[in-house]
Design an enzyme around this catalytic site. Structure first.
Site, PDB file in Angstrom:
ATOM      1  N   LEU B 112     -68.760 -79.696  55.766  1.00 33.36           N
ATOM      2  CA  LEU B 112     -69.477 -79.212  56.941  1.00 33.36           C
ATOM      3  C   LEU B 112     -68.850 -77.981  57.569  1.00 33.36           C
ATOM      4  O   LEU B 112     -69.525 -77.128  58.113  1.00 33.36           O
ATOM      5  CB  LEU B 112     -69.485 -80.364  57.963  1.00 33.36           C
ATOM      6  CG  LEU B 112     -70.652 -80.476  58.911  1.00 33.36           C
ATOM      7  CD1 LEU B 112     -71.953 -80.514  58.154  1.00 33.36           C
ATOM      8  CD2 LEU B 112     -70.509 -81.743  59.749  1.00 33.36           C
ATOM      9  N   LYS B 113     -67.541 -77.885  57.508  1.00 35.70           N
ATOM     10  CA  LYS B 113     -66.865 -76.824  58.231  1.00 35.70           C
ATOM     11  C   LYS B 113     -66.586 -75.586  57.375  1.00 35.70           C
ATOM     12  O   LYS B 113     -65.898 -74.672  57.810  1.00 35.70           O
ATOM     13  CB  LYS B 113     -65.570 -77.358  58.840  1.00 35.70           C
ATOM     14  CG  LYS B 113     -65.840 -78.365  59.968  1.00 35.70           C
ATOM     15  CD  LYS B 113     -64.584 -78.698  60.736  1.00 35.70           C
ATOM     16  CE  LYS B 113     -64.711 -79.905  61.621  1.00 35.70           C
ATOM     17  NZ  LYS B 113     -65.774 -79.871  62.609  1.00 35.70           N
TER      18      LYS B 113
END
Lengths: 356, 342
Positions: B112-113
């Site tokens: 996600l990051k």
């Protein structure tokens, strides 16, 4: 006063030294940004004043050689690549499309070489200017790589800082870049990473530093690029980000993170109001972010890393607390380049062609 | 993060031992001078990247390159060269990009990051040029934000989709109700407030929102309502200020709304006539509200004259009592106002 914590200088130096000697495979994500990690380690030791005592001249010479090996030339001009992670054995005469220089890495490479007191005789100045031109896009932004990749305020800042270090703005269309930066301004007072995105501490530093770094043009000057109302709104948002923990958060409503102590505090300094930071509360927060075996983490009881270690120290150098004993003494910081004043002076004295 | 290739990763054999790869000459990483901060690569990563450098050298673009780049990306999602080469290979092979997008659903949640994960999706969407796909992507983002409601990349991606496709009939209409749902769940979600500003004020005028006076009234009513639920919620106050600044509406027009939030305790509800336009602090609210005090001081400061001393009184109380961490900021405001008044 006697109960005021100490800055664990020895621990932070050894955290950086260990990282310079090698990184575990769990850190493989920095393969494509290794120069930046190296810069944080060297920069932290520069702020602590421990680099010359804790590393040997032989090491520093080897490191300078390694950095120059990352300077690479080709069809887009010259810059530094993050590491040799895409360079095949035997090397390349000219870089391939997948081993090209990176704008942010080029900025951190110059800072690192200055920390290592290199004489910059190998610097390909015209090549770097050409490379910057290849990175600027139609909308005024810069991409980190000339043929694509992330284009946002971080790369804009790096292009501006590089132009300032080289004392040559021919690689940048300042007016177009300034108007891009202004489009990133958010209603809250901070700047988003790209236009219309949420205000964020790191990119607010990039925006404001860039607005103040660029020389006057026919259309704008550092004094007119923010209106008094915008400046007041930005100062308000930045000070609002110091939380009751003493640390700064990067966005409204989030928790404090050590890196934003630098990004927000440094922006206040650039705006001429660095004294608005509660520096004692800030130091208390940092003291809690110190990891027991050295290094500084983003928040208490998290693991440290070079990025948070460096930025925390940089923030403490900008906003020293009167309460701290001599363990908190750090070299003064040049807030525009994010490097010690002494190293900034080295750049001005040694980068060929610096006129100021 | 060292991610496993897949569940059978233990048996993942090296490319060096795989007959399918016998025609590729692996190229080791160059390390001329003693490296600084070298990463201690795993055997698996070293083997895969050796073959990747070999592939890049010959320029081969084939289905097996897709497998290789996926393998590398799963070990190191920030390997932007592998992403770049993968994208070019997909295009060269005329691969079904929707299938790639589905594969990316899994990547995005796992990584996600990582910026590259989202950048790759943008490239795919740009190439697909389909509003149907954009609709699907908004639904995907909605699901993803449930796990991490403030992820910066995810939000940026959503705003990019909306602006890039700019479809009045199929993309924009769901945004406002959705933001309201998010704020219903967490009224302090600043990313949702920011998105509201983007949708209402920045992305052009919606077909049913041509009456801007009406939009302003609606936004003020909405924000006041949310402030009454959580009077110290900085996100809502910042939105309120943003709306007023954007529409050049004087802060003083909200004086009667703000006042009840600036006193120590809620006034007796019996005393007050219910004023739908100016909802009062909810029961049990922590008062006085700091953002309300600040707002009222701004109103007084703009008034000038006697207003300045009223503003100074509020700033003093913030500096000495209510908001001491910003003591120097409030003192700076006092100095600034008094200097300006002279």
């Amino acid at each position: 006063m006697s109960s005021f914590p100490r800055l664990a200088r020895t621990g932070h130096t050894s955290h950086c030294k260990i990282c310079l000697s090698g990184l575990p495979f769990s850190q493989v994500e920095v393969d494509a940004s290794r120069i930046a990690v190296i810069f944080y380690c060297l920069g932290a030791m520069d702020l602590l004043g421990t680099l010359s005592a804790k590393t040997s001249e032989t090491d520093r010479q080897k490191w300078r050689d390694w950095f120059w090996e990352q300077q690479t030339s080709g069809k887009y001009g010259t810059g530094f690549k993050p590491s040799t992670y895409m360079t095949p054995q035997g090397g390349n005469d000219e870089y391939s499309d997948y081993d090209i220089p990176h704008l942010v890495m080029t900025y951190t490479a110059l800072l690192s070489l200055a920390i290592l007191r290199d004489d910059f005789s190998k610097l390909d100045r015209p090549g770097i200017l050409r490379f910057m031109r290849a990175c600027q896009r139609e909308d005024g932004s810069f991409s980190a790589l000339p043929d694509g990749g992330e284009a946002d305020l971080r790369s804009v800042y790096c292009a501006f800082a590089l132009s300032n270090m080289l004392d040559d703005w021919s690689g940048v269309d300042v007016d177009r870049a300034v108007s891009y930066i202004q489009r990133c301004s958010s209603y809250e007072g901070g700047y988003g990473q790209t236009p219309y995105h949420e205000a964020l501490g790191g990119t607010t530093y990039c925006a404001v530093a860039a607005l103040y770094l660029a020389p006057s043009t026919a259309h704008s000057s550092p004094e007119t690029r923010m209106t008094p109302a915008e400046r007041a709104r930005t100062i308000r948002w930045l000070t609002q980000n110091q939380t009751s923990s003493g640390g700064f958060r990067g966005r409204t409503g989030k928790l404090a993170d050590a890196c934003y102590c630098f990004w927000c505090g440094a922006t206040l300094t650039i705006l001429g109001v660095g004294n608005l930071v509660d520096s004692t509360a800030l130091a208390m927060f940092m003291a809690q972010c110190q990891y027991k075996f050295g290094g500084i983490a983003k928040a208490p009881s998290e693991r440290p890393d070079p990025y948070h270690t460096y930025l925390s120290l940089a923030s403490l150098a900008l906003h020293p607390s009167r309460e701290g004993d001599s363990s908190w003494d750090l070299s003064p910081l040049n807030v525009f380049w994010n490097i010690t004043e002494e190293t900034a002076r080295w750049i001005k004295d040694h980068i060929p062609g610096y006129k100021a | 993060m060292s991610a496993a290739f897949d569940d059978s990763s233990d048996e993942q054999q090296l490319y060096a031992a795989d007959p399918e790869w016998a025609d590729v000459v692996p190229l080791q990483q160059y390390e001329g001078v003693d490296p600084i901060a070298p990463i201690f690569y795993s055997e698996e990563y070293k083997d895969a990247t050796d073959y990747f450098r070999g592939i890049v050298k010959t320029g081969e673009m084939s289905p097996k390159v897709l497998k290789l780049t996926e393998h590398i990306i799963r070990m190191n999602p920030a390997h932007y060269s592998a992403w770049q080469y993968r994208y070019k290979t997909l295009i060269a092979l005329n691969s079904p990009l929707k299938a790639e997008l589905e594969l990316m659903d899994n990547f995005a949640i796992q990584f996600l990051k990582t910026y590259q994960v989202w950048h790759h999706r943008r490239l795919l969407l740009g190439a697909l040029r389909s509003v149907d796909v954009a609709v699907r992507e908004l639904a995907f983002v909605t699901r993803t934000l449930r796990t991490d409601t403030k992820n910066y990349h995810t939000w940026s991606y959503r705003q990019w989709i909306l602006a890039h496709f700019n479809d009045e009939a199929r993309l924009w209409p769901g945004e406002l109700p959705w933001v309201e749902e998010l704020l219903e769940e967490d009224v302090r979600n600043n990313s949702a407030w920011h998105h509201r500003f983007f949708v209402v004020w920045q992305s052009g005028v919606r077909r049913d929102e041509v009456d801007r006076e009406e939009v302003l009234r609606r936004e003020l009513a909405f924000t006041k309502e949310k402030i009454s639920l959580a009077p110290n919620n900085q996100s809502a106050w910042n939105y309120l200020r943003g709306v007023l600044d954007h529409t050049h509406t004087p802060y003083a027009s909200l004086t009667s709304f703000v006042q009840p939030y600036t006193v120590g305790a809620p006034s007796d509800p019996e005393d007050s006539i219910v004023d739908l336009e100016n909802p009062r602090p909810s029961a049990g609210a922590e008062l006085p509200s700091l953002p309300a005090l600040e707002f009222l001081a701004d109103i007084y400061e703009a008034e000038g004259g006697d207003g300045i001393s009223k503003a100074v009184r509020i700033w003093k109380s913030l500096a000495d009592e209510h908001d001491t961490i910003r003591k120097k900021y409030w003192e700076y405001r006092i100095k600034d106002a008094l200097h300006g008044a002279q």
